[in-house]
Structure formats: structure tokens, C-alpha cells
Design a protein around this motif. Structure first.
Motif, PDB file in Angstrom:
ATOM      1  N   GLU A   1       0.822  -1.214   0.000  1.00 54.41           N
ATOM      2  CA  GLU A   1       0.000   0.000   0.000  1.00 54.41           C
ATOM      3  C   GLU A   1       0.858   1.267   0.000  1.00 54.41           C
ATOM      4  O   GLU A   1       0.333   2.375   0.003  1.00 54.41           O
ATOM      5  CB  GLU A   1      -1.007  -0.020   1.164  1.00 54.41           C
ATOM      6  N   GLY A   2       2.161   1.097  -0.035  1.00 56.07           N
ATOM      7  CA  GLY A   2       3.029   2.256  -0.191  1.00 56.07           C
ATOM      8  C   GLY A   2       3.723   2.722   1.078  1.00 56.07           C
ATOM      9  O   GLY A   2       4.577   3.589   1.025  1.00 56.07           O
ATOM     10  N   SER A   3       3.356   2.163   2.227  1.00 59.85           N
ATOM     11  CA  SER A   3       3.984   2.645   3.459  1.00 59.85           C
ATOM     12  C   SER A   3       5.428   2.139   3.535  1.00 59.85           C
ATOM     13  O   SER A   3       5.765   1.074   3.032  1.00 59.85           O
ATOM     14  CB  SER A   3       3.188   2.172   4.670  1.00 59.85           C
ATOM     15  N   LEU A   4       6.258   2.965   4.168  1.00 56.37           N
ATOM     16  CA  LEU A   4       7.683   2.661   4.227  1.00 56.37           C
ATOM     17  C   LEU A   4       8.048   1.983   5.538  1.00 56.37           C
ATOM     18  O   LEU A   4       7.443   2.268   6.575  1.00 56.37           O
ATOM     19  CB  LEU A   4       8.496   3.952   4.098  1.00 56.37           C
ATOM     20  N   TYR A   5       9.008   1.110   5.494  1.00 55.52           N
ATOM     21  CA  TYR A   5       9.551   0.539   6.732  1.00 55.52           C
ATOM     22  C   TYR A   5      10.978   0.078   6.500  1.00 55.52           C
ATOM     23  O   TYR A   5      11.367  -0.212   5.374  1.00 55.52           O
ATOM     24  CB  TYR A   5       8.681  -0.608   7.255  1.00 55.52           C
ATOM     25  N   PHE A   6      11.760   0.068   7.576  1.00 53.18           N
ATOM     26  CA  PHE A   6      13.118  -0.458   7.447  1.00 53.18           C
ATOM     27  C   PHE A   6      13.659  -0.848   8.821  1.00 53.18           C
ATOM     28  O   PHE A   6      13.122  -0.449   9.847  1.00 53.18           O
ATOM     29  CB  PHE A   6      14.039   0.554   6.755  1.00 53.18           C
ATOM     30  N   ASP A   7      14.712  -1.649   8.789  1.00 52.56           N
ATOM     31  CA  ASP A   7      15.405  -2.049  10.008  1.00 52.56           C
ATOM     32  C   ASP A   7      16.710  -1.286  10.098  1.00 52.56           C
ATOM     33  O   ASP A   7      17.382  -1.090   9.090  1.00 52.56           O
ATOM     34  CB  ASP A   7      15.762  -3.548   9.955  1.00 52.56           C
ATOM     35  N   VAL A   8      17.053  -0.903  11.326  1.00 50.25           N
ATOM     36  CA  VAL A   8      18.378  -0.312  11.499  1.00 50.25           C
ATOM     37  C   VAL A   8      18.901  -0.730  12.868  1.00 50.25           C
ATOM     38  O   VAL A   8      18.175  -0.725  13.863  1.00 50.25           O
ATOM     39  CB  VAL A   8      18.363   1.230  11.332  1.00 50.25           C
ATOM     40  N   TYR A   9      20.155  -1.141  12.893  1.00 53.00           N
ATOM     41  CA  TYR A   9      20.755  -1.592  14.142  1.00 53.00           C
ATOM     42  C   TYR A   9      21.410  -0.406  14.820  1.00 53.00           C
ATOM     43  O   TYR A   9      22.143   0.359  14.200  1.00 53.00           O
ATOM     44  CB  TYR A   9      21.800  -2.675  13.851  1.00 53.00           C
ATOM     45  N   ASP A  10      21.123  -0.227  16.085  1.00 57.70           N
ATOM     46  CA  ASP A  10      21.647   0.931  16.815  1.00 57.70           C
ATOM     47  C   ASP A  10      22.816   0.509  17.697  1.00 57.70           C
ATOM     48  O   ASP A  10      22.676  -0.354  18.560  1.00 57.70           O
ATOM     49  CB  ASP A  10      20.538   1.561  17.657  1.00 57.70           C
ATOM     50  N   LYS A  11      23.957   1.134  17.475  1.00 59.00           N
ATOM     51  CA  LYS A  11      25.183   0.821  18.213  1.00 59.00           C
ATOM     52  C   LYS A  11      25.022   1.065  19.710  1.00 59.00           C
ATOM     53  O   LYS A  11      25.569   0.342  20.526  1.00 59.00           O
ATOM     54  CB  LYS A  11      26.305   1.744  17.695  1.00 59.00           C
ATOM     55  N   GLY A  12      24.304   2.112  20.044  1.00 54.17           N
ATOM     56  CA  GLY A  12      24.192   2.497  21.456  1.00 54.17           C
ATOM     57  C   GLY A  12      23.413   1.483  22.273  1.00 54.17           C
ATOM     58  O   GLY A  12      23.804   1.128  23.386  1.00 54.17           O
ATOM     59  N   THR A  13      22.317   0.990  21.725  1.00 52.60           N
ATOM     60  CA  THR A  13      21.463   0.082  22.494  1.00 52.60           C
ATOM     61  C   THR A  13      21.699  -1.372  22.146  1.00 52.60           C
ATOM     62  O   THR A  13      21.170  -2.250  22.818  1.00 52.60           O
ATOM     63  CB  THR A  13      19.985   0.393  22.190  1.00 52.60           C
ATOM     64  N   ASN A  14      22.487  -1.633  21.091  1.00 51.96           N
ATOM     65  CA  ASN A  14      22.636  -3.002  20.599  1.00 51.96           C
ATOM     66  C   ASN A  14      21.296  -3.619  20.263  1.00 51.96           C
ATOM     67  O   ASN A  14      21.005  -4.764  20.621  1.00 51.96           O
ATOM     68  CB  ASN A  14      23.360  -3.878  21.612  1.00 51.96           C
ATOM     69  N   LYS A  15      20.455  -2.836  19.635  1.00 53.31           N
ATOM     70  CA  LYS A  15      19.125  -3.325  19.278  1.00 53.31           C
ATOM     71  C   LYS A  15      18.826  -3.029  17.813  1.00 53.31           C
ATOM     72  O   LYS A  15      19.276  -2.026  17.269  1.00 53.31           O
ATOM     73  CB  LYS A  15      18.072  -2.608  20.135  1.00 53.31           C
ATOM     74  N   LEU A  16      18.057  -3.945  17.246  1.00 53.77           N
ATOM     75  CA  LEU A  16      17.581  -3.698  15.891  1.00 53.77           C
ATOM     76  C   LEU A  16      16.262  -2.934  16.011  1.00 53.77           C
ATOM     77  O   LEU A  16      15.307  -3.422  16.600  1.00 53.77           O
ATOM     78  CB  LEU A  16      17.364  -5.015  15.154  1.00 53.77           C
ATOM     79  N   LEU A  17      16.241  -1.737  15.477  1.00 50.31           N
ATOM     80  CA  LEU A  17      15.014  -0.939  15.528  1.00 50.31           C
ATOM     81  C   LEU A  17      14.243  -1.146  14.233  1.00 50.31           C
ATOM     82  O   LEU A  17      14.830  -1.132  13.157  1.00 50.31           O
ATOM     83  CB  LEU A  17      15.347   0.548  15.692  1.00 50.31           C
ATOM     84  N   GLU A  18      12.958  -1.342  14.362  1.00 48.24           N
ATOM     85  CA  GLU A  18      12.124  -1.458  13.172  1.00 48.24           C
ATOM     86  C   GLU A  18      11.310  -0.170  13.075  1.00 48.24           C
ATOM     87  O   GLU A  18      10.458   0.080  13.897  1.00 48.24           O
ATOM     88  CB  GLU A  18      11.228  -2.691  13.273  1.00 48.24           C
ATOM     89  N   ILE A  19      11.636   0.634  12.085  1.00 50.52           N
ATOM     90  CA  ILE A  19      11.036   1.970  11.995  1.00 50.52           C
ATOM     91  C   ILE A  19      10.076   2.029  10.816  1.00 50.52           C
ATOM     92  O   ILE A  19      10.371   1.508   9.738  1.00 50.52           O
ATOM     93  CB  ILE A  19      12.143   3.048  11.867  1.00 50.52           C
ATOM     94  N   LYS A  20       8.931   2.659  11.044  1.00 48.29           N
ATOM     95  CA  LYS A  20       7.943   2.803   9.967  1.00 48.29           C
ATOM     96  C   LYS A  20       7.683   4.290   9.747  1.00 48.29           C
ATOM     97  O   LYS A  20       6.750   4.856  10.292  1.00 48.29           O
ATOM     98  CB  LYS A  20       6.628   2.108  10.370  1.00 48.29           C
ATOM     99  N   PRO A  21       8.493   4.920   8.948  1.00 46.28           N
ATOM    100  CA  PRO A  21       8.355   6.371   8.756  1.00 46.28           C
ATOM    101  C   PRO A  21       7.329   6.736   7.675  1.00 46.28           C
ATOM    102  O   PRO A  21       7.034   5.922   6.799  1.00 46.28           O
ATOM    103  CB  PRO A  21       9.752   6.800   8.321  1.00 46.28           C
ATOM    104  N   ASP A  22       6.798   7.955   7.764  1.00 48.89           N
ATOM    105  CA  ASP A  22       5.932   8.476   6.701  1.00 48.89           C
ATOM    106  C   ASP A  22       6.756   9.179   5.639  1.00 48.89           C
ATOM    107  O   ASP A  22       6.318   9.355   4.510  1.00 48.89           O
ATOM    108  CB  ASP A  22       4.962   9.517   7.241  1.00 48.89           C
TER     109      ASP A  22
END
Lengths: 169, 661, 291
Positions: B469-490
Motif C-alpha cells: 500500500e506504499g507505506s515505508l519501513y526499514f530495520d536499522v541496528y543501533d550501536k548504542g542500544t545493541n538493538k535492531l530498531l524497526e522503523i515505519k516512517p511516513d
């Protein structure tokens, strides 16, 4: 063994790093600036916690033995995304492959299937044994019943040559 | 018999740390015709130079060899030294013991010393054959050409014009202003870009000493420092500049819609339009690729013609060529923005809600496609989650290795503006790898961004995805938290870097200026001559030399202007006498040399020799740059390069090949 | 036109449908395939054990191919294609390894040849045969089908090695499918890995990678998934049920080799294309073609 446990008391070993470097064709990985593109996109991250950026950095700091003993290096799917997208051409995949070779050399515990494959290749030239296929209608086929050509095994000299290169230091 | 002095420089430990300078000196002393041989820790120092001068007088020396660093570094210095002692400055030979010996053979000091001896021997062989030469003196044109009407070109032109020089400011686009005109606010002070730029644009247009040539390009450059001759073509606007009042009645009636370049294609303008709301000059222009009448048929449309009360539209307008004489040239052609569609994994140009930082600049701007409303281009909604992705195309061996120098600060500025305008309801992430805030007030600006609850993620995404449907999403690993963030931006803003202009290659050939490995124009020295090109009289300013922010660009532009003033303040300048000379008796008049000369410095003239007409080549001394192409092309060996003659070279080769004593 | 063909292990030992369909389709396109005289692993699994041995195996393939006297070698398996291409590259750069391998091969009576052009099915059909002639040869257009493609990782990465298609925007397989009249869909997971290489050490994780992709495609409502690699065939077709189970889904996604699809368009009998061997419900797709 898990990398976290291995790293808890670890000290860097620069000789091991030198040994590692001698096996890697390119030194580009020292240019890694930890942008984390490899890990953000790693196919094996979510399931198996493979973090290529961490491996690159640990190798550079001299924690090669720990990595070679760890089970994390056996989680790479070899999708090559990290090689393709690395802005510094650090190629984590190639690093992991060298670490796997080092694990075999030091007789660390590695997934059994890899060693079985070596024997299969030695015996038949192939990494897999031919299988029968059962169709959706429960009929069973093999190469012969499908009229596919018979597999011809490698010439005799192959075993000697393969053993030679496998056993070479 | 020549009387030669040889001086071996230690250059601190730069040379002496590898080369045994004492042995080299001893060796030199024994060479034929060498009267004095000495070594000293810094030959370029006051003491070193004095030593040479005193020796010249005391020992009546008439030729000097200095074995030191590259002649590009200190040849001029030592020419002055020998001249001060009364010798002709061209009776000096520099032997390069640093770049050619110690720096490249630091692993093998003994062999390096042997090579140094050989080079000194060759230097002595050549110095014997050098001829005294006199510098050429030429008058200078007091006019200046400035290429590029961005903030760099405008600043340089204003400085020069205020100092009393006539400036031709040539701009390719229909208006001056450049990239800065597209920006909304400027970091780190958040001044309105237009507010500080437009007064300067207007000043440039009104200044009696500035002649503005917009919609124009330089097509040819010849001549040399102080005496350049340039051709400029002014492309037709199809609108009479004298008559157009900028009322835009024509734009309102034009039926053809065209992507608006000033708005980075995010909105549309018309086939006849005014380039931007702050255009200088504020004159309409017709785009010949889109105008129906210019494209198809002389009789179609013509709506603008009817609407224009000033009768300014002129479909018959032709390109105009100007030929100008200028003493110096400043290149200030700016940079381009990296085309992120070269990285399909980031979905730029595939998804409308992935925009570049320059496009977002237009979205933020009150005169932009959204009238300054921050909305996503796909459906016009106000974004709830906005992400900035850093280092797009920069610091990346696959594209451009250099740091774009403005991406971090641009993102901080844009993130702060979003927070200020959309308030607490928007989540803002910045995915980065090293936040570079090195300028005055920049790190304070970074702190300001953190205070505004902008989330900094230490890591870059590998790819950006879009759902059906066109919505954006991506994964990014954050060095500070050692976590993979799953972000869904507009909305995703890519910090696309500054890259060399695509026509820089053409330009560097046109102006005989070099480019560095990164593709930008090369300065004469990265530290000590950053404002000059390697071609005398051609200066560089702004981001055509490398990515720059506005403060640095303006500083470099004013600096380049000062350099030009320094050059043109004299009525006469001296030129190196290193030109080609032709032996008339040997010239067969074959004319091979004439087309080979890249500087058009050879002409063929007919002469009466023994009653018959004969063609003879002649060097126009003022235009000859001493490149030597004609010398190697001449089949009868009639052309000689002064100071670099065959005899001089052969003497060196002979010396090199002879047995060492 | 004659081409040598190296099948690798996976195709010869279980992915018979791929082998059958390649053989049939190439015959129809007047390309004679010459099987290599002996079986040989490409070396891929040995890369993890001993790199030099893997390089030996891969370059041995080129030496056996050399014996056919042909200058082109078809390698229909993605993994073999990558391993052989990279080993060839290493041979050209690492002189010591080159010497070692050449002398070992010599002992075996084989001669290395670096000039053999390595083709994959995809680039051979796309670049050599060409879309136009495929369009022309296809007797039975597959209009109305909406298909997803999965090119697999190793024929597109990594670009510096020179691969079969663009790493970030591979279009060749899509264009080949479109040449038959079917439509292709773009989807977010298009470049995601099937997981096959993890089957040795972490089979459950491997299956869940395949499962996630199949589930996404099922939700997208495509008529089928077109593949061109036996590893991907193993994961998406043979093991589809297990894969779907790891992500808590039940899927029925027809998975078909491109050569099978092309064979259908060329009017080759289904049996000859091995369509009875696919484990996924390809009949769903076949029904849509026949109606």
C-alpha cells in the motif's frame, strides 16, 4: 560456544590476527568505520543474532581465537548482502569464511554436516547423495525412472588430489 | 670554464634521515668544475640562502646546483637567492633529493645515497649548459571573468567590483543565486537563506562594475595570465531583456506544464516562466524544449505573445556571442547533489515519500511546492514519523569516497525546523555514522537538536522497503542500544552528498585546470595555495573545489577575489621565459607544429628567402606556455625549448650512464 | 550452438525438474547441451572447511569443461555459478594458489582454462537468446498470470565480481517472465534470501527465512513464484510446508522454475518438464494457463 561467554575473559591475540590476515586475500576490512549497514541488513541477525560489524571489529582488535571457537560464525546465510552494500568494501562474508576455516584447523566444534560433506565429496565427487522424489500423487521417481543420464563419478586420481589439498597445511 | 657551487640540503631529517648528505657532498666536490660543495640543515632558511650568496661572491661562482626538495616547492625561492647575488636566476638547477629519493627509498638508505649522487652528477652536467634568460614582461587586462553565479561567484564579483575592477559574471541558469537560493534556512544560526542572499543578488545586478550574463556559457578560452581571451554564448531567452518587466502575465496563460527545476521537480511551472520568486534578473524565459511554438510550429499557441503588454516576447531571438579580454578568471561553478537513485535499495525515485535533502529544503520553504507546509509528497499528509538517513553517496567507495561536509549539519537544521514547525507530535530519527559538527557554533547546534528530542540512531539502514500500500519501513541496528530498531516512517529524507558537477570535466579542459581524484577542481597546493588553480591567473572558489558550506564558500570567494586584486593591481606582470624558439634556417614550413599547439601560440608566416616565398613558423611568445609539444613534433628539429633543450637533457642522460668515479 | 553444462550437486541429486526442463527447453531453442564427463562438487560447502580445496574443486569444473573443447559453460545453479566465478577470479589474482591448483590438475591429467565463458540460465536466455526471440518462439502465451520472481542471492551479488544481473534492481528474470505474456509484481521481500545455506547448521532458521517469504507472497495473492536456482527450489518448493509451519502459516503457493514456465509456453509436455515433481501445488498455476 556462545561469543558472549568466550569474550568474557578474552584478551586480544595479535599473532592470531596476523595468522588470520595471511589467509584473507584483501585487507580492506581494516577500513570498516562501523556504519552498521551490514548488521542492519543481515539476513541472520533477527533469527540467530549474527552481527557482522561486531565480527569485523573483533577481528581487527585481535579476538580471532574467540571468534573461531564461537558458534556465531556458523550462522551466516551467505546471502552476500553485506559484501554488496558495504561502503568500505570490508566484506564481512569473506571474514566469516576465513574464521570458519580457522575453526576447522583448530578442531573447534563445527556443524557436523560440513564434515560429512567432505567425506561424501571424497567418495562420490558430489556433496549430496542422489534422492528419490515422491510426487504429490505419491509416485516415486529417481534419475533412472525419469530417464535422466547416469551420474558418472570422477576419475580415480580425484581422491588423491582432493586429499592432498585438504590435508595441506 | 664554469664555476659551480653545489649545496645539499638535509631538510631536517627528511633527506638526511635516509641519504648520507656528507657523502653526497664529498662526491659533488670531486666533480669537474665544482668549486664549492656544502651541506646544510635547511637550505631554504635565511642562513642557508646567505651561504649561497656569500659563496657566489667569495668564489666567483657562476652556476648553482641545489639538491633539496621538489622544484615545485622552492625553485622560486632559490632563483631569487642567486639573483640577489647578481647571477641570472636561470643559471640554477634544482636536484630533488626528497620526493625523488629519501621519501620513496626510506627502506634502502645506501642505495638512496647512490641515487642521490647520480642525480647530483646529472644536475651538475645540466647546469653547465644552462643559458641566462630574461623574464617576459606583459601588460594586464583589468577585467575579470567570474564563472558561476552562486554565492561564491556573487561574493567574488562584489569584492572585485568594489575594488574597482570590471567583472563579467557568467551564469548558466536564467538567474543568479545558485544552490543557496534554494535553501530555506542556513545552519547554525537559522537565518533565512533568501533574506541574506537576495540583497547580494540585487547588489550584483546593480553594481556599475558588474556585467551580468545569465543564461550564458563560456565556450572558448585562450591566452594566458593577465591576457585571457574568452568567448561567451548567451543562449536565447526568447524574451527581450530590455522590455520584460517580470509581471508573469505570460506564465499565467501558458498552457504547457513543465517540471519546476528550482523546486527540484516537485512542482510544475510553465514553458514560459520566471526561474524563481527571487530571480535576478527577474525576466521571463521560454523553455525551447517544451514551448509548443518553438518545438512544433510557428503558428500554434502564441498565448504569451497576446498576454505580454510590454511586447517582450521574441521567438526569433538567436544565440549571441561575446568575446571578452580579461586578466584573470575565477571559477565558481559549484557542485551537484548525489543522485540517490544510483542506490535502488534506498527506494529514492521509486517511492515518493523518500526525498533528497535538497528536495526537502524546497518542501520546507515558503516559496516551495507545498508553500512551506511539511507534508509528504505521496498523499499530502503531515508526517508522524520522519527519518533522516546520513551519508548517502558519500564516504562510500562504491560512489564517492569524500565526506560531503554539509550532510550532517543540513540534517540537523532540517530536523530542528521540523520539530519547531510540527511540534511534539512528530517522531524524528536521524540514522547516522559519525555526526560531524566541526564549524563555529556547529556542535552547539547539534546539542540544540538533541534538546529538541530528536532521536539519533547510531547506525545506517541497509535498505528501505515499501509495503504494497506504499507505506515505508526499514530495520536499522543501533550501536548504542545493541538493538535492531524497526522503523515505519511516513517520510524519509536522504542526506545526499555534494558531488562534482557533471560538466566539470568539460570545464577543466576548457580552462586548462586539473581535477583531483575526487573529481573536484584541483587547487595549486592543498594548504598553501588553496585559492589558485595550477594555471596562472585562474582561481577557484566554492564547492567546485570540494564540498563546502556557506561560510567556507564565502571565505574562499573573498580570498580568491583578493588574489585577483593582488595580481591585477600591477600594470605589468612578469612571465617565465620558458618558451619555444624556432630556428628559421631549419624550419621547412611544414606546418606540423601549428595545429599541435594547444595554446594557439604558433603562426605561419611567409617570408622571402633568396627571392622565393617560403612559409616559416613563428612562436607568439606571449601565448606560448612552454609545454614542448611542438618541439617533439618538429621533423627538422628547428624548435627548441628554452631552459629545456635537447643538449641539456642529453648531458644529463650521458652523466647518468657514465661510470661513477 | 553448443554449450557445455555443469549441473552441480543439488540438481543432479534432487531438483530433477530443473534439469529436465533446462534440457527440454534448450533442445527446443536449438542449443545442444554437452554434459561434463564426470561429476564434481563446485566446492561451495568446502569453502567453510578449507578455502583452497574449494578453489580446487571449482577450478576443476573449468578444467573438465575445457575437455569438451567448447568455449561456453552453462551453470544453472546460482551457488555453483557464484563459487566458480569467484574461484576463477581468485585464480587470476593469487599466483601461488594458481600454481598449486594448476599442478594438481596436471597430476590428474586436466588442463585449466580461464577463457571459458560462464553462463547462467537467466543471462543466457536474456542476453544471448534474447527477449524478442523468446517472445517469438513462445507458442502459448501466459497472459493473465500474475507472478512473483525470486532471482536468488548469488547470481546478483556481489557486483564487483561481475554478476548475472544488477544487485539492487535485478530485472532480467522479470523481463523473461513478461516476455511470455505474464505480469510480474514488485514486492518488498524480493531480494530476501531463501535460507538454503543455513540448512547444514540451523535448519529451523533456514526454513523460517523461506517461510517468511512464502507467507508474504501468499498474502500478496500472486499466482505463483518463479525461481531459477535449485537451492531456492529446495526451500520454496520441496520444503514449503515445513517452511510455512515455522512461521505459523499454511501456504499453497505454486513454485515453478523459469525453464518449466518457458517450456509450457513452448508447448512442451508437462511430464517432460518435470512438473509432476514439484512439491508445491503447481496445478493451481497450470489450471490458470490452460483456461
Amino acid at each position: 560456544m556462545g561469543l558472549t561467554d568466550l569474550m568474557s575473559m578474552a584478551k586480544p591475540n595479535m599473532d592470531a590476527r596476523e595468522n588470520f590476515l595471511s589467509k584473507l586475500s584483501s585487507r580492506e576490512f581494516v577500513n570498516c568505520f562501523q556504519c552498521l549497514k551490514c548488521t542492519s541488513g543481515c539476513t541472520a541477525l533477527k533469527l540467530l543474532e549474527l552481527k557482522p560489524h561486531e565480527i569485523v571489529k573483533l577481528v581487527n582488535l585481535g579476538f580471532v581465537d574467540e571468534l573461531a571457537s564461537s558458534d556465531i560464525i556458523w550462522t551466516c546465510v551467505t546471502c552476500l548482502k553485506c559484501v554488496q552494500r558495504c561502503p568500505q568494501k570490508a566484506s564481512p562474508y569473506h571474514i566469516i569464511m576465513v574464521l570458519r576455516n580457522m575453526a576447522v584447523e583448530k578442531e573447534a566444534q563445527i556443524p557436523e554436516e560440513y564434515l560429512k560433506t567432505v567425506s561424501r565429496i571424497l567418495e562420490t565427487g558430489l556433496a549430496e547423495a542422489p534422492q528419490e522424489v515422491t510426487t504429490r500423487k505419491m509416485e516415486v521417481f529417481d534419475r533412472k525412472s525419469l530417464n535422466l543420464p547416469k551420474i558418472t563419478f570422477p576419475r580415480e586420481s580425484f581422491q588423491v588430489a582432493f586429499m592432498k589439498i585438504m590435508e595441506e597445511k | 670554464m664554469p664555476r659551480i657551487g653545489v649545496y645539499v640540503c638535509h631538510c631536517g631529517l627528511n633527506i638526511a634521515g635516509v641519504v648520507d648528505v656528507e657523502k653526497v657532498t664529498e662526491y659533488a666536490e670531486k666533480l669537474q668544475d665544482v668549486i664549492v660543495a656544502k651541506h646544510y640543515v635547511y637550505m631554504c632558511s635565511e642562513t642557508g640562502q646567505r651561504m649561497v650568496k656569500e659563496d657566489i661572491k667569495a668564489h666567483n661562482l657562476d652556476r648553482i646546483v641545489i639538491a633539496t626538495c621538489s622544484p615545485r616547492m622552492h625553485e622560486e625561492t632559490f632563483r631569487r637567492t642567486v639573483a640577489e647575488a647578481g647571477l641570472n636566476p636561470y643559471l640554477l638547477e634544482i636536484v630533488n633529493l626528497r620526493e625523488h629519493v629519501s621519501w620513496v627509498h626510506s627502506e634502502e638508505p645506501e642505495k638512496a645515497t647512490e641515487k642521490a649522487k647520480d642525480l647530483v652528477k646529472m644536475g651538475v652536467a645540466r647546469v653547465k649548459l644552462l643559458q641566462p634568460l630574461e623574464k617576459r614582461r606583459v601588460s594586464v587586462e583589468k577585467n575579470v571573468l567570474v564563472v558561476g553565479g552562486g554565492i561564491a561567484g556573487i561574493q567574488a564579483s562584489l569584492d572585485l567590483a568594489d575594488a574597482g575592477f570590471r567583472v563579467y559574471l557568467v551564469e548558466k541558469a536564467p538567474s543568479i543565486g545558485g544552490r543557496m537560493a534554494q535553501l530555506d534556512k542556513t545552519f547554525p544560526t537559522l537565518d533565512c537563506s533568501a533574506c541574506i542572499l537576495t540583497p547580494k543578488m540585487v547588489d550584483a545586478a546593480r553594481h556599475p562594475n558588474i556585467i551580468l550574463l545569465t543564461n550564458s556559457e563560456v565556450t572558448n578560452v585562450s591566452g594566458f595570465v593577465g591576457n585571457y581571451e574568452v568567448s561567451i554564448v548567451k543562449k536565447p531567452r526568447y524574451v527581450d531583456e530590455e522590455k520584460c518587466v517580470g509581471c508573469e502575465l505570460c506564465t499565467q496563460v501558458c498552457p504547457v506544464k513543465v517540471p519546476d527545476k528550482f523546486n527540484e521537480g516537485l512542482s510544475q511551472t510553465h514553458a514560459i516562466s520566471i526561474y524563481s520568486p527571487y530571480a535576478v534578473p527577474k525576466i521571463a524565459i521560454i523553455n525551447p524544449n517544451h514551448c509548443l511554438r518553438l518545438k512544433y510550429d510557428k503558428d500554434v499557441c502564441g498565448k504569451c505573445l497576446e498576454a505580454c503588454e510590454a511586447k517582450a516576447i521574441n521567438f526569433e531571438q538567436q544565440p549571441e556571442e561575446f568575446r571578452l579580454k580579461v586578466g584573470a578568471i575565477i571559477l565558481a561553478v559549484g557542485a551537484e547533489i548525489f543522485d540517490a537513485s544510483k542506490m535502488p535499495e534506498l527506494r529514492y525515485k521509486q517511492c515518493k515519500n523518500v526525498v533528497s535533502n535538497i528536495e526537502f529544503e524546497r518542501i520546507l520553504n515558503a516559496s516551495g511546492p507545498t508553500k512551506g507546509e511539511i507534508i509528504n509528497p505521496q498523499n499530502g499528509a503531515v508526517p508522524k514519523t520522519l527519518v533522516f538517513v546520513q551519508c548517502v553517496g558519500s564516504r562510500d567507495k562504491r560512489f564517492h569516497e569524500h565526506c560531503c561536509r554539509v550532510g550532517c549539519m543540513t540534517t540537523l537544521k532540517q530536523a530542528i525546523l521540523v520539530r519547531e514547525r510540527l511540534g511534539e507530535n512528530v517522531k524524528i530519527y536521524v540514522c547516522f555514522n559519525d555526526m560531524r559538527a566541526f564549524g563555529k557554533g556547529y556542535d552547539e547546534f547539534y546539542r540544540r537538536a538533541r534538546e529538541l528530542d530528536i532521536d539519533f540512531v547510531a547506525g545506517l539502514p541497509s535498505d528501505i522497503r515499501s509495503a504494497p500500500e506504499g507505506s515505508l519501513y526499514f530495520d536499522v541496528y543501533d550501536k548504542g542500544t545493541n538493538k535492531l530498531l524497526e522503523i515505519k516512517p511516513d517520510l524519509i529524507v536522504l542526506a545526499s552528498g555534494m558531488v562534482p558537477n557533471t560538466d566539470l570535466e568539460k570545464l577543466s579542459a576548457l580552462f586548462h585546470v586539473s581535477r583531483s581524484n575526487d573529481g573536484f577542481l584541483l587547487e595549486a597546493h592543498p594548504k598553501l595555495r588553496p585559492l589558485e588553480s595550477l594555471t596562472a591567473g585562474i582561481f577557484i572558489a566554492g564547492s567546485c573545489q570540494g564540498p563546502k558550506d556557506i561560510p567556507d564558500t564565502v571565505a574562499q570567494a573573498s580570498g580568491a577575489a583578493a588574489k585577483v586584486i593582488d595580481l591585477l593591481a600591477k600594470d605589468v606582470i612578469e612571465l617565465e621565459p620558458l618558451t619555444a624558439v624556432i630556428d628559421k634556417n631549419l624550419c621547412s614550413g611544414c606546418q606540423i607544429c601549428e595545429p599541435i599547439c594547444p595554446f594557439l601560440a604558433i603562426e605561419t608566416k611567409t617570408e622571402i628567402v633568396e627571392g622565393t616565398e617560403k612559409a616559416k613558423a613563428k612562436v607568439i611568445e606571449a601565448m606560448c606556455q612552454g609545454c614542448g609539444l611542438c618541439v617533439s613534433a618538429c621533423p627538422t628539429k628547428a624548435i627548441k625549448m628554452q631552459h629545456y633543450t635537447d643538449e641539456q637533457f642529453l648531458a644529463q642522460v650521458k652523466a647518468c650512464c657514465s661510470e661513477r668515479r | 550452438m553448443k554449450l557445455a553444462v555443469f549441473w552441480g550437486c543439488r540438481i543432479l541429486t534432487s531438483q530433477y525438474a530443473y534439469e529436465m526442463s533446462v534440457r527440454e527447453v534448450f533442445k527446443k531453442l536449438n542449443v545442444e547441451l554437452v554434459d561434463l564427463s564426470e561429476a564434481n562438487c563446485c566446492g561451495d560447502p568446502i569453502k567453510s572447511v578449507k578455502d583452497s580445496a574449494a578453489n580446487y574443486l571449482a577450478n576443476r569444473v573449468l578444467a573438465i569443461a575445457n575437455a569438451t573443447g567448447l568455449d561456453g559453460l552453462l551453470v544453472p545453479c546460482n551457488r555453483c555459478h557464484f563459487t566458480i566465478s569467484e574461484a576463477k577470479d581468485v585464480m587470476s589474482k593469487d599466483k601461488n594458489l594458481n600454481k598449486k591448483i594448476e599442478s594438481l590438475l596436471k597430476e590428474e591429467g586436466l588442463a585449466y582454462n580461464s577463457h571459458i565463458k560462464i553462463w547462467h540460465v537467466i543471462d543466457f536466455l536474456h542476453n544471448f537468446v534474447g527477449l524478442d526471440s523468446i517472445k517469438k518462439t513462445a507458442q502459448k502465451p501466459l497472459n493473465g498470470l500474475r507472478l512473483a520472481t525470486h532471482v536468488g542471492c548469488q547470481i546478483i551479488r556481489y557486483s564487483d565480481l561481475g554478476r548475472v544481473d544488477d544487485a539492487e534492481n535485478p530485472r532480467k528474470l522479470d523481463e523473461l517472465v513478461e516476455a511470455l505474456g505474464a505480469k510480474t509484481v514488485d514486492y518488498a521481500e524480493k531480494l530476501d534470501c531463501c535460507g538454503a545455506a543455513l540448512m547444514y547448521g540451523h535448519p529451523n532458521s533456514a526454513l523460517s527465512l523461506a517461510g517468511a517469504k512464502i507467507k508474504a507472497l501468499q498474502n500478496l495473492g500472486v499466482d505463483g513464484l518463479v525461481i531459477s536456482c535449485p537451492d531456492c527450489g529446495l526451500m520454496f518448493d520441496f520444503r514449503q510446508k515445513d517452511a510455512a509451519a515455522t512461521v505459523g502459516a499454511k501456504t499453497s503457493l505454486p513454485v515453478i522454475y523459469y525453464t518449466q514456465l518457458l517450456g509450457l509456453a513452448l508447448n512442451i509436455e508437462m511430464e517432460k518438464l518435470g512438473l509432476h515433481l514439484n512439491q508445491s501445488p503447481v496445478e493451481q498455476l497450470l489450471m490458470k494457463i490452460s483456461t
